[in-house]
Design an enzyme around this catalytic site. Structure first.
Site, mmCIF file in Angstrom:
data_model
loop_
_atom_site.group_PDB
_atom_site.id
_atom_site.type_symbol
_atom_site.label_atom_id
_atom_site.label_comp_id
_atom_site.label_asym_id
_atom_site.label_seq_id
_atom_site.Cartn_x
_atom_site.Cartn_y
_atom_site.Cartn_z
ATOM 1 C CB CYS A 91 33.970 35.745 30.515
ATOM 2 S SG CYS A 91 34.504 35.222 32.157
ATOM 3 C CG HIS A 364 30.282 37.382 34.569
ATOM 4 N ND1 HIS A 364 29.841 37.164 33.276
ATOM 5 C CD2 HIS A 364 31.623 37.080 34.559
ATOM 6 C CE1 HIS A 364 30.849 36.751 32.532
ATOM 7 N NE2 HIS A 364 31.933 36.682 33.286
ATOM 8 C CB CYS A 394 38.374 40.471 29.986
ATOM 9 S SG CYS A 394 37.542 40.430 31.591
#
Length: 408
Positions: A91, A364, A394
């Protein structure tokens, strides 16, 4: 002292990450290439001067494989002399691309770099999940347990004492803030419409938000990850739960996260143009911000999602700053517990964190989100006439990159 300037940032709107999503038909390379074209047109950049193009891409398989950055820059009409490469930090890929570009310029090795990321989750969700984080590296995962991220979110909430009601409240606030931002045009400066091969606009606004969301509706949603405890991942009886129990054998997990308090599955891309002050001045490029510090941390790979707090502390130390020097924060809403813990541990005013909503409302696109958040933060600093902002997020494996930017 050496500096690196942010000249501009652009991004696509985020389309629903499914086959019928508005931009699902666009090749990922074309999605990113449209941003490269836009940066050159908006700033007057001569692409021949670009030292590198860096793209964060989490799932580098199928259409997202074979060096998306290089193929995208060629598709954008940049000269063949311009290099490019793609990277994967889960991510954190898009933010890592930006930070790596900054390092190259700060070192003096480069003068102009385009950095960002792309992820077409409508494509990646169709691929085989036989990746390292699934069944084909169980020897590592039994040695260093890494369960499903949704279970990690629920486990952290349990250990930290966060309730379902607190998580739902953050999701509702994210939806309301995103709706306000869209209605007031707060994303307009960076947003680049996505077009098809014939130049027709496919998407010029966010597709994922649900402004009709209510507290009552959120309260009625079922927990999303309880069934994952018993989900088998190797055909031989190993489950996500059995991995988690290797480290937390007796913890009774309170399943507080739902689909609404988890990040949305979307398609999207973001990119920033970074330059040395010397190059910018020589070529008439006006900076919007400077980068004050970059950092990346590793954290517990089992809990996996707790890196943003130590990442923020590390980047503040690198920049010689304190938390009180930061006006606004962007913390990726991978799950509601991530910003909740970030705000509590750092004693932050919630009105300074994710003020225009986050991934629970907007989605996302994994490899792109960090670059998108950096641009969103810059736009909001300008809108509020504030100076300094911090971005962190994160990433799987217990990772977290961070950056501090300051308006020029």
């Amino acid at each position: 002292m050496a500096e690196v300037w942010i000249i501009d940032s652009v991004r696509t709107p985020r389309g629903a990450g499914k086959a019928e999503g508005a931009i699902a038909s666009v090749h990922p390379q074309r999605l990113f290439s449209q941003l490269l074209v836009a940066l050159a047109e908006r700033t007057g950049l001569d692409p021949v001067d670009v030292d590198d193009v860096i793209a964060g891409v989490n799932t580098q398989q199928g259409k997202q494989g074979l060096n998306l950055a290089r193929m995208a820059l060629l598709d954008a009409g940049y000269p063949a002399t311009v290099p490019g490469f793609s990277l994967d930090r889960f991510c954190g890929s898009g933010l890592t691309a930006m930070n790596l570009a900054a390092m190259g310029i700060l070192s003096g090795a480069q003068d102009v770099v385009v950095a960002g990321g792309a992820e077409m989750m409508s494509h990646t969700r169709t691929l085989s999940r036989e990746f390292m984080m699934d069944s084909n590296n169980l020897a590592l995962r039994k040695k260093i347990p890494q369960p499903h991220q949704g279970l990690c979110a629920d486990l952290i909430a349990t250990l930290e004492g966060f309730t379902r009601e607190e998580m739902d409240a953050l999701a509702l606030a994210s939806q309301q803030r995103a709706d306000r931002a869209i209605r007031e045009g707060r994303f307009a400066r960076s947003l680049i419409p996505v077009k098809d091969e014939n130049g027709a606009t496919l998407l010029d606004r966010e597709q994922f938000p649900r402004p009709q969301t209510t507290a009552e509706g959120l309260a009625n949603l079922k927990p999303a990850f309880a069934s994952f405890m018993d989900r088998e991942i190797d055909g031989e009886g190993t489950t996500y739960g059995s991995l988690l129990r290797l480290v937390y054998p007796d913890t009774a997990i309170d399943y507080v996260h739902t689909a609404a308090t988890s990040s949305g599955v979307v398609d999207g891309a973001g990119a920033l143009l970074l330059a040395s002050p010397a190059y910018a001045k020589a070529h008439g490029l006006k900076p919007r911000a400077r980068i004050r510090g970059v950092a990346t941390v590793g954290d517990d790979p089992t809990l996996m999602l707790n890196g943003p707090v130590p990442a923020a502390r590390k980047v503040l130390e690198k920049a010689g700053m304190t938390i009180d020097d930061i006006d606004l924060f962007e913390v990726n809403e991978a799950f509601a517990v991530v910003p909740a813990k970030f705000m509590r541990d750092l004693d932050l005013d919630p009105e300074t964190v994710n003020v225009n909503g986050g991934a629970m409302a907007l989605g996302h696109p994994i490899g792109a989100t960090g670059a998108i958040l950096a641009g969103t933060l810059l736009d909001e600093l300008e809108r509020q006439d504030k100076s300094v902002g911090l971005v962190t997020m994160c990433a799987a494996g217990g990772l977290a990159p961070a950056v501090i930017i300051e308006r020029v």
